[in-house]
Design a protein around this motif. Structure first.
Motif, PDB file in Angstrom:
ATOM      1  N   ARG A  82       0.823  -1.209   0.000  1.00 12.18           N
ATOM      2  CA  ARG A  82       0.000   0.000   0.000  1.00 12.18           C
ATOM      3  C   ARG A  82       0.859   1.262   0.000  1.00 12.18           C
ATOM      4  N   SER A  83       2.172   1.100  -0.044  1.00 12.59           N
ATOM      5  CA  SER A  83       3.086   2.231   0.027  1.00 12.59           C
ATOM      6  C   SER A  83       3.051   3.044  -1.260  1.00 12.59           C
ATOM      7  N   ARG A  84       3.674   4.219  -1.199  1.00 14.84           N
ATOM      8  CA  ARG A  84       3.711   5.079  -2.390  1.00 14.84           C
ATOM      9  C   ARG A  84       4.472   4.400  -3.523  1.00 14.84           C
ATOM     10  N   LYS A  85       5.556   3.703  -3.192  1.00 18.44           N
ATOM     11  CA  LYS A  85       6.325   3.045  -4.252  1.00 18.44           C
ATOM     12  C   LYS A  85       5.500   1.960  -4.924  1.00 18.44           C
ATOM     13  N   ALA A  86       4.724   1.205  -4.130  1.00 18.26           N
ATOM     14  CA  ALA A  86       3.896   0.146  -4.706  1.00 18.26           C
ATOM     15  C   ALA A  86       2.774   0.733  -5.552  1.00 18.26           C
ATOM     16  N   ARG A  87       2.198   1.837  -5.095  1.00 21.52           N
ATOM     17  CA  ARG A  87       1.155   2.490  -5.899  1.00 21.52           C
ATOM     18  C   ARG A  87       1.744   3.027  -7.196  1.00 21.52           C
ATOM     19  N   GLY A  88       2.979   3.529  -7.120  1.00 20.74           N
ATOM     20  CA  GLY A  88       3.625   4.003  -8.338  1.00 20.74           C
ATOM     21  C   GLY A  88       3.845   2.884  -9.333  1.00 20.74           C
ATOM     22  N   SER A 140       3.326  -0.555  10.672  1.00 24.58           N
ATOM     23  CA  SER A 140       3.409   0.640   9.842  1.00 24.58           C
ATOM     24  C   SER A 140       2.521   0.547   8.606  1.00 24.58           C
ATOM     25  N   GLU A 141       1.653   1.547   8.455  1.00 25.34           N
ATOM     26  CA  GLU A 141       0.922   1.734   7.201  1.00 25.34           C
ATOM     27  C   GLU A 141       1.789   2.640   6.341  1.00 25.34           C
ATOM     28  N   GLN A 142       2.778   2.077   5.705  1.00 26.51           N
ATOM     29  CA  GLN A 142       3.844   2.833   5.059  1.00 26.51           C
ATOM     30  C   GLN A 142       3.306   3.910   4.125  1.00 26.51           C
ATOM     31  N   SER A 143       3.858   5.106   4.255  1.00 27.33           N
ATOM     32  CA  SER A 143       3.544   6.301   3.467  1.00 27.33           C
ATOM     33  C   SER A 143       2.308   7.039   3.958  1.00 27.33           C
ATOM     34  N   ASP A 147       0.238  10.774  13.516  1.00 28.17           N
ATOM     35  CA  ASP A 147       0.283  11.963  14.368  1.00 28.17           C
ATOM     36  C   ASP A 147       1.582  12.079  15.158  1.00 28.17           C
ATOM     37  N   ALA A 148       2.200  10.950  15.528  1.00 28.83           N
ATOM     38  CA  ALA A 148       3.436  10.998  16.317  1.00 28.83           C
ATOM     39  C   ALA A 148       4.134   9.650  16.234  1.00 28.83           C
ATOM     40  N   ALA A 149       5.450   9.673  16.475  1.00 26.23           N
ATOM     41  CA  ALA A 149       6.208   8.428  16.461  1.00 26.23           C
ATOM     42  C   ALA A 149       5.723   7.470  17.532  1.00 26.23           C
ATOM     43  N   THR A 150       5.218   8.030  18.633  1.00 25.40           N
ATOM     44  CA  THR A 150       4.745   7.168  19.729  1.00 25.40           C
ATOM     45  C   THR A 150       3.551   6.327  19.301  1.00 25.40           C
ATOM     46  N   THR A 151       2.801   6.809  18.325  1.00 25.16           N
ATOM     47  CA  THR A 151       1.662   6.019  17.833  1.00 25.16           C
ATOM     48  C   THR A 151       2.145   4.692  17.268  1.00 25.16           C
ATOM     49  N   LEU A 152       3.232   4.731  16.486  1.00 22.68           N
ATOM     50  CA  LEU A 152       3.793   3.504  15.935  1.00 22.68           C
ATOM     51  C   LEU A 152       4.345   2.620  17.050  1.00 22.68           C
ATOM     52  N   ASP A 153       5.000   3.231  18.039  1.00 22.72           N
ATOM     53  CA  ASP A 153       5.555   2.459  19.153  1.00 22.72           C
ATOM     54  C   ASP A 153       4.446   1.724  19.910  1.00 22.72           C
ATOM     55  N   PRO A 173       2.674 -13.879  11.277  1.00 17.18           N
ATOM     56  CA  PRO A 173       2.289 -14.215   9.898  1.00 17.18           C
ATOM     57  C   PRO A 173       2.664 -13.105   8.924  1.00 17.18           C
ATOM     58  N   THR A 174       2.784 -13.461   7.670  1.00 19.29           N
ATOM     59  CA  THR A 174       3.082 -12.470   6.627  1.00 19.29           C
ATOM     60  C   THR A 174       1.852 -11.613   6.372  1.00 19.29           C
ATOM     61  N   PRO A 175       1.960 -10.286   6.463  1.00 22.91           N
ATOM     62  CA  PRO A 175       0.792  -9.440   6.198  1.00 22.91           C
ATOM     63  C   PRO A 175       0.314  -9.609   4.755  1.00 22.91           C
ATOM     64  N   PRO A 176      -0.987  -9.607   4.539  1.00 30.63           N
ATOM     65  CA  PRO A 176      -1.494  -9.719   3.167  1.00 30.63           C
ATOM     66  C   PRO A 176      -1.142  -8.500   2.322  1.00 30.63           C
ATOM     67  N   HIS A 177      -0.837  -7.382   2.976  1.00 31.53           N
ATOM     68  CA  HIS A 177      -0.515  -6.143   2.266  1.00 31.53           C
ATOM     69  C   HIS A 177       0.995  -5.943   2.135  1.00 31.53           C
ATOM     70  N   TRP A 178       1.757  -6.994   2.238  1.00 34.42           N
ATOM     71  CA  TRP A 178       3.220  -6.894   2.191  1.00 34.42           C
ATOM     72  C   TRP A 178       3.724  -7.890   1.159  1.00 34.42           C
ATOM     73  N   GLY A 179       4.666  -7.451   0.305  1.00 34.06           N
ATOM     74  CA  GLY A 179       5.117  -8.359  -0.744  1.00 34.06           C
ATOM     75  C   GLY A 179       6.388  -7.880  -1.401  1.00 34.06           C
ATOM     76  N   GLY A 180       6.778  -8.578  -2.444  1.00 35.39           N
ATOM     77  CA  GLY A 180       8.029  -8.273  -3.131  1.00 35.39           C
ATOM     78  C   GLY A 180       7.802  -7.871  -4.573  1.00 35.39           C
ATOM     79  N   PHE A 181       8.787  -7.166  -5.112  1.00 34.50           N
ATOM     80  CA  PHE A 181       8.789  -6.791  -6.523  1.00 34.50           C
ATOM     81  C   PHE A 181      10.081  -7.264  -7.160  1.00 34.50           C
ATOM     82  N   LEU A 182       9.949  -7.802  -8.344  1.00 29.49           N
ATOM     83  CA  LEU A 182      11.073  -8.194  -9.178  1.00 29.49           C
ATOM     84  C   LEU A 182      11.203  -7.176 -10.299  1.00 29.49           C
TER      85      LEU A 182
END
Length: 226
Positions: A82-88, A140-143, A147-153, A173-182
């Motif tokens: 779901r990151s900006r790079k993946a959307r790109g 992390s919901e990347q990108s 509101d603050a770093a403490t939220t992630l903590d 478990p592996t998140p369904p929203h996480w993957g690789g690019f070749l």
């Protein structure tokens, strides 16, 4: 601040001749990569760091990511889908990679098309990651704004309670929203710094017969002016 225009570094440690080049881009990349590793972290702290450039509706964006594999197919990285790079990549699969090994006065530039790796490859890699990195992939919901770093903590702490560190590769478990690019390359440029900015640039370009990086017949080589 210092005037950037006044800074000068004279490159001149090596010369890259056509006769020095390996028969295939994969062999040449592996050769240079190992030489960078052997040079030590004082020269290049993270040899597998690379700049990934993508294009989305708002234009071009670039960021540093880590190479996690290279073989005859191409170059592999992993990210939140779901990151900006993946959307790109979803918007336009044409991407570029740059390995900036300036401690040894070299860089490798790759142009190609990105595609998702098979899910089994993603799962195999994810289970090899350290426990904290696996938790971080969920936290992390990347990108996305936060509101603050403490939220992630706090989110990571909750996830550690949900999935304690058992020492097993399967504890998170592996998140369904996480993957690789070749990235399947159609061009791989090897750049060697030289004195007076007369740098060497030797470029493997796909001939149209295939893009396997380990097949010499798939590639032609040309020297480009710096």
């Amino acid at each position: 601040m210092e005037d950037p225009a006044g800074r000068r570094v004279d490159y001149g440690q090596r010369h890259l001749a056509e006769s020095d080049l390996a028969a295939t881009p994969l062999e040449q990349f592996e050769r240079w990569y190992q030489q960078v590793v052997d040079a030590g972290t004082a020269a290049v702290p993270e040899p597998n760091a690379m700049t990934l450039s993508t294009v989305d509706e708002d234009g071009v964006s670039a960021r540093t990511v880590l190479l996690k594999g290279v073989d005859a197919r191409g170059f592999v990285l992993y990210t939140n889908l779901r990151s900006r790079k993946a959307r790109g990549i979803a918007h336009d699969p044409r991407v570029s990679l740059v390995f900036g090994w300036f401690g040894v006065q070299r860089q490798v530039c790759v142009r190609g098309r990105a595609e998702e790796v098979p899910r089994e490859e993603t799962e195999a890699y994810f289970t090899s990651r350290p426990y904290g990195s696996r938790i971080g992939a969920w936290a992390s919901e990347q990108s996305a704004p936060v509101d603050a770093a403490t939220t992630l903590d706090e989110r990571a702490a909750q996830l550690r309670q949900r999935w304690p560190d058992t020492g097993s590769a399967a504890d998170v478990p592996t998140p369904p929203h996480w993957g690789g690019f070749l990235v399947r390359a159609h061009e791989v440029e090897f750049w060697q710094g030289r004195t007076s900015r007369l740098h060497d640039r030797l470029v493997f370009s796909a001939t149209g017969t295939g893009t396997a990086l380990d097949v010499a017949g798939n590639w032609s080589v040309a020297r480009r002016q710096p």
